[in-house]
Design an enzyme around this catalytic site. Sequence first.
Site, mmCIF file in Angstrom:
data_model
loop_
_atom_site.group_PDB
_atom_site.id
_atom_site.type_symbol
_atom_site.label_atom_id
_atom_site.label_comp_id
_atom_site.label_asym_id
_atom_site.label_seq_id
_atom_site.Cartn_x
_atom_site.Cartn_y
_atom_site.Cartn_z
ATOM 1 N N CYS A 84 -1.107 -7.591 -0.301
ATOM 2 C CA CYS A 84 -1.644 -6.292 -0.684
ATOM 3 C C CYS A 84 -2.747 -5.886 0.290
ATOM 4 C CB CYS A 84 -2.200 -6.395 -2.100
ATOM 5 S SG CYS A 84 -3.284 -5.052 -2.584
ATOM 6 N N GLU A 85 -2.658 -4.676 0.809
ATOM 7 C CA GLU A 85 -3.650 -4.243 1.798
ATOM 8 C C GLU A 85 -5.006 -3.923 1.171
ATOM 9 O OE1 GLU A 85 -2.854 0.512 2.412
ATOM 10 O OE2 GLU A 85 -1.509 -0.873 3.435
ATOM 11 N N HIS A 86 -5.081 -3.855 -0.153
ATOM 12 C CA HIS A 86 -6.353 -3.540 -0.804
ATOM 13 C C HIS A 86 -7.198 -4.781 -1.061
ATOM 14 C CE1 HIS A 86 -3.903 0.055 -2.419
ATOM 15 N NE2 HIS A 86 -4.529 0.394 -1.308
ATOM 16 N N HIS A 87 -6.550 -5.895 -1.417
ATOM 17 C CA HIS A 87 -7.299 -7.111 -1.740
ATOM 18 C C HIS A 87 -6.858 -8.315 -0.916
ATOM 19 C CE1 HIS A 87 -7.376 -4.592 -5.456
ATOM 20 N NE2 HIS A 87 -8.652 -4.902 -5.389
ATOM 21 N N GLN A 125 3.435 -1.710 -2.016
ATOM 22 C CA GLN A 125 4.862 -1.811 -2.298
ATOM 23 C C GLN A 125 5.584 -0.482 -2.110
ATOM 24 O OE1 GLN A 125 5.773 -3.706 -6.046
ATOM 25 N NE2 GLN A 125 7.812 -2.789 -6.128
ATOM 26 N N HIS A 153 2.320 -8.617 -8.656
ATOM 27 C CA HIS A 153 1.164 -8.452 -7.783
ATOM 28 C C HIS A 153 0.003 -9.318 -8.260
ATOM 29 C CE1 HIS A 153 2.483 -4.744 -5.507
ATOM 30 N NE2 HIS A 153 3.413 -4.859 -6.436
ATOM 31 N N CYS A 155 -2.980 -9.188 -7.366
ATOM 32 C CA CYS A 155 -4.215 -8.421 -7.568
ATOM 33 C C CYS A 155 -4.304 -7.900 -9.002
ATOM 34 C CB CYS A 155 -4.333 -7.282 -6.560
ATOM 35 S SG CYS A 155 -2.967 -6.111 -6.590
#
Length: 198
Positions: A84-87, A125, A153, A155
């Site tokens: 995941c590019e956020h976490h 995704q 996910h 996250c």
Amino acid sequence: MSNTPIATSNYHESIESYRQLIVSTGEDLERPGLEDTPKRAAKAFAHLTKGYHQNLDEVVNDAIFPSTNRELVLVQNIEFYSLCEHHMLPFHGVAHIGYLPNGQVLGLSKFARIVDMFARRLQVQENLSEQVAQAIMDVTGCRGVAVVMDASHMCMMMRGVSKQHSTTRSTAMLGEYVHDNQARNEFLGALPKRQAAF
């Protein structure tokens, strides 16, 4: 393709970054279990993001073949793992890809390789589904392509709302699948039943 991690130009910087990250937890990098962890982590991260160092032509490797078949071709349950590019936590699941050939077909193993190329990047995704669909459309010149991805996910499961049984489904439809409800329904009806996270 080899599973050997790619040693990028900033590999030594990655090792140092992992060293600093581990030290920031209060851990002792000199204890036996952690002595080589920064190096191992850097190698693992290089492998998990090796999609940045691949391109579509290399992955497909001219595996396009003539065919008179114009009916649905469905490749299902392609496992994928991404970050995941956020976490920068993992998400993983399966991809189902259907397409309507237009005079040529793609070698079956290439669908998995295309999914891996885009999955092994920092991702969300929803974008991953679209990137896979567009790549297959570009490579095959097909009349339509549909991609469905089901994933769990970390996250959402390990932090934050901590919903361990949640899954996410994303779809991407191109070409005839955008406006042809019969083709869309045939594809969706052929998909395997969704599996629970556990």
